[in-house]
Design an enzyme around this catalytic site. Structure first.
Site, PDB file in Angstrom:
ATOM      1  N   SER A  15       5.428  11.060 -17.036  1.00 55.12           N
ATOM      2  CA  SER A  15       4.733  10.024 -17.804  1.00 55.12           C
ATOM      3  C   SER A  15       3.891  10.613 -18.929  1.00 55.12           C
ATOM      4  CB  SER A  15       3.859   9.189 -16.871  1.00 55.12           C
ATOM      5  OG  SER A  15       4.657   8.540 -15.897  1.00 55.12           O
ATOM      6  N   CYS A  43       6.097  10.271 -10.850  1.00 56.33           N
ATOM      7  CA  CYS A  43       5.732   8.874 -10.623  1.00 56.33           C
ATOM      8  C   CYS A  43       6.958   7.965 -10.529  1.00 56.33           C
ATOM      9  CB  CYS A  43       4.810   8.396 -11.735  1.00 56.33           C
ATOM     10  SG  CYS A  43       4.268   6.697 -11.507  1.00 56.33           S
ATOM     11  N   CYS A  48       4.896   7.286  -7.215  1.00 60.85           N
ATOM     12  CA  CYS A  48       4.271   5.974  -7.059  1.00 60.85           C
ATOM     13  C   CYS A  48       5.236   4.797  -7.140  1.00 60.85           C
ATOM     14  CB  CYS A  48       3.138   5.798  -8.060  1.00 60.85           C
ATOM     15  SG  CYS A  48       3.261   6.726  -9.580  1.00 60.85           S
ATOM     16  N   LYS A  51       7.565   4.694  -4.004  1.00 63.25           N
ATOM     17  CA  LYS A  51       6.645   4.487  -2.894  1.00 63.25           C
ATOM     18  C   LYS A  51       6.196   3.041  -2.824  1.00 63.25           C
ATOM     19  CE  LYS A  51       2.614   4.758  -3.733  1.00 63.25           C
ATOM     20  NZ  LYS A  51       1.401   5.481  -4.177  1.00 63.25           N
ATOM     21  N   TYR A 180      -4.104  10.154   0.556  1.00 59.47           N
ATOM     22  CA  TYR A 180      -3.492   8.854   0.277  1.00 59.47           C
ATOM     23  C   TYR A 180      -1.989   8.842   0.550  1.00 59.47           C
ATOM     24  CZ  TYR A 180      -1.910  10.587  -4.324  1.00 59.47           C
ATOM     25  OH  TYR A 180      -1.284  11.278  -5.329  1.00 59.47           O
ATOM     26  N   GLU A 184      -0.434   6.241   3.173  1.00 64.19           N
ATOM     27  CA  GLU A 184       0.525   5.267   2.645  1.00 64.19           C
ATOM     28  C   GLU A 184       1.842   5.320   3.408  1.00 64.19           C
ATOM     29  OE1 GLU A 184      -1.024   5.032  -2.000  1.00 64.19           O
ATOM     30  OE2 GLU A 184       0.525   6.465  -1.445  1.00 64.19           O
ATOM     31  N   GLY A 264      -1.010  17.863   0.880  1.00 62.98           N
ATOM     32  CA  GLY A 264      -1.466  18.214  -0.457  1.00 62.98           C
ATOM     33  C   GLY A 264      -0.332  18.552  -1.404  1.00 62.98           C
ATOM     34  N   ASP A 305      -0.881  16.624 -13.809  1.00 64.56           N
ATOM     35  CA  ASP A 305      -1.169  17.258 -12.527  1.00 64.56           C
ATOM     36  C   ASP A 305      -1.110  18.775 -12.572  1.00 64.56           C
ATOM     37  OD1 ASP A 305      -1.160  14.615 -11.822  1.00 64.56           O
ATOM     38  OD2 ASP A 305       0.266  14.808 -10.177  1.00 64.56           O
ATOM     39  N   HIS A 439     -13.359 -19.967  -6.153  1.00 66.10           N
ATOM     40  CA  HIS A 439     -13.287 -20.336  -4.731  1.00 66.10           C
ATOM     41  C   HIS A 439     -12.043 -21.169  -4.438  1.00 66.10           C
ATOM     42  CE1 HIS A 439     -14.940 -21.208  -0.775  1.00 66.10           C
ATOM     43  NE2 HIS A 439     -14.594 -22.483  -0.965  1.00 66.10           N
ATOM     44  N   GLU A 444     -14.352 -13.491  -4.689  1.00 68.80           N
ATOM     45  CA  GLU A 444     -15.636 -14.123  -4.974  1.00 68.80           C
ATOM     46  C   GLU A 444     -16.788 -13.416  -4.268  1.00 68.80           C
ATOM     47  OE1 GLU A 444     -16.454 -18.081  -3.112  1.00 68.80           O
ATOM     48  OE2 GLU A 444     -14.415 -17.844  -2.314  1.00 68.80           O
TER      49      GLU A 444
END
Length: 461
Positions: A15, A43, A48, A51, A180, A184, A264, A305, A439, A444
């Protein structure tokens, strides 16, 4: 004056690299980009995007459970892993093709192959007997998963990259890691009906996140059937006729069909020829850069990265834009890493922006005000589920600026994107409070939090 083949040569078509290459070519410069695998990078191809498809597929089982509480009934519902894999791969191929087509439209030459630096202005395309020169070079090779070689039997374990292409869905999986990616994939496999165990050597998952978020999510993912083992790691992995036996430090031996390490990622700098070009690494093995992404070589920059600054796709893209502005438009820019929102697509998901409570207590000399609410979302009222949402605001007591916002619950990634605007803008708690609620929504709660939490919240890192 030396004549080069290109004004800019980019190594890595992820990217960040793609954005920098396209902008520079559209600005009238001669640009080439090399990619050894598929255009789109981590990605799009193995991160991502696929995933998120897997997350959405796995969430259907939970949606079906909720639907029954609303009067729906489903008989014979089943999941076909091969069908999903094929649909996922078709979409990833389409997206990769769009990236490649956009490079072509911008006038960027795409070189398929591994580029290695021979000197500061020269790259060699491995195996193609091709050498290319460029006035300026941008390295955007990203990162790769890491596995601990010290664990006997580690060769039997997979990483997240192989998880996208498993030939069949396992019945049992053990995931090692607490970041993460680990969290995930634990949600993904559990949602798809796989008996899932998550082990992590630390005291709680998601190191670096707010402590209330960490504790809340650990409890919530166990409600989804994930077995969580903390303060423990592998001593060895043993392959048998019936599966893989995970021998753990606590004496447990857990047999699974697949072992996945999500312990990692490391910058992808191996055999790039950095030393020949005068590009140095920092103590953590990432390419050393200044705030304008310039390396220790005068004409070479690095983004994403591979620099191990803030490893998020949108950040790599913004670094690519800043590089283009700085180097080719004489408009020096550096990306601002403060208050960057991020999401963990766990189940339930996490959205967070700004400082954790612990960070704020260190940064805010006048102390902090903390607002926390935990509640059962309206969606689960009919189902009898005890799943709960966490929302937390961290406020600088002196200025009353909201310096951190943390959410665990359905749609939190969507909410945090908009909350990030307020945090980035430095809005005060009074300004949040002055915003009228929508609402009935979960969001909210972010503008109706009135009671400060007593100063007993966990403040440890």
């Amino acid at each position: 004056m030396t004549q080069y083949d290109y004004d800019l040569f980019v190594i890595g078509a992820g990217s960040g690299g793609v954005r920098a290459a396209r902008l520079t070519a559209l600005g009238g410069k001669k640009v080439a980009i090399a990619e050894e695998y598929r255009v789109g990078g981590t990605c799009v191809i193995r991160g991502c995007v696929p995933k998120k498809f897997m997350v959405m597929a796995s969430e259907v089982s939970h949606a079906l459970e909720i639907a029954e509480g609303y009067g729906w009934s489903f008989e014979g519902a089943k999941f076909a892993w091969p069908t999903f894999l094929q649909a996922k791969d078709v979409e990833i191929a389409r997206l990769s093709g769009i990236y490649a087509a956009n490079l072509g439209k911008a006038g960027v030459d795409l070189v398929h192959g591994r580029a290695v630096l021979k000197d500061a202005h020269t790259v060699e395309i491995v195996g193609k007997n091709q050498t290319i020169t460029a006035e300026k070079i941008l390295i955007a090779t990203g990162g790769r998963p890491w596995k601990p070689d010290s664990v006997p039997g580690i060769e039997h374990a997979i990483t997240s990259e192989e998880a996208f292409h498993l030939p069949e869905l396992p019945k049992r999986i053990l995931i090692a890691g607490g970041g993460y990616i680990a969290v995930e994939f634990a949600g993904i496999f559990a949602g798809l009906g796989v008996e899932t165990t998550l082990i992590y050597r630390g005291p709680n998952i998601l190191r670096g996140f707010d402590d209330d978020v960490r504790a809340h999510l650990a409890g919530e993912i166990e409600k989804r059937g994930i077995k969580v083992i903390l303060g423990c790691q592998h001593t060895s992995i043993e392959k048998t006729e019936t599966g893989l036996i995970n021998h753990l430090e606590n004496g447990m031996a857990i047999e699974t069909d697949v072992v996945m390490f999500a312990t990692g990622r490391v910058p992808y700098v191996q055999d790039l020829g950095l030393e020949a070009a005068g590009v140095e690494l920092n103590d953590d093995g990432a390419i050393k850069v200044n705030r304008f992404s310039k390396t220790t070589a005068d004409n070479i920059w690095a983004i994403g990265d591979v620099t191990d600054r803030m490893n998020l796709t949108p950040v790599a893209i913004r670094e690519g834009v800043a590089f283009h502005e700085t180097v080719f438009k004489d408009n020096p820019q550096s990306f601002d890493y403060e208050a960057v929102a991020t999401a963990v697509f766990s189940q339930p998901p996490v959205g967070t922006v700004g400082l954790t409570e612990h960070e704020a207590r260190q940064a805010c000399s006048g102390g902090v005000d903390v607002y926390v609410t935990r509640f059962r979302p309206m969606k689960y009222a009919f189902t009898g589920s005890d799943e709960r949402v966490l929302m937390k605001l961290v406020v600088d007591a002196d200025s009353q600026r909201v310096v951190g916002c943390h959410i665990v619950g359905p749609d939190s990634p969507e909410m945090i994107q908009l909350a990030a605007i307020a945090v980035k803008a430095g809005l005060t708690k009074a300004q949040w409070d002055a915003t009228c609620a929508v609402h009935p929504t979960m969001a909210e709660e972010l503008v109706t939090l009135k009671e400060k939490q007593a100063p007993t919240s966990m403040a440890a890192g």
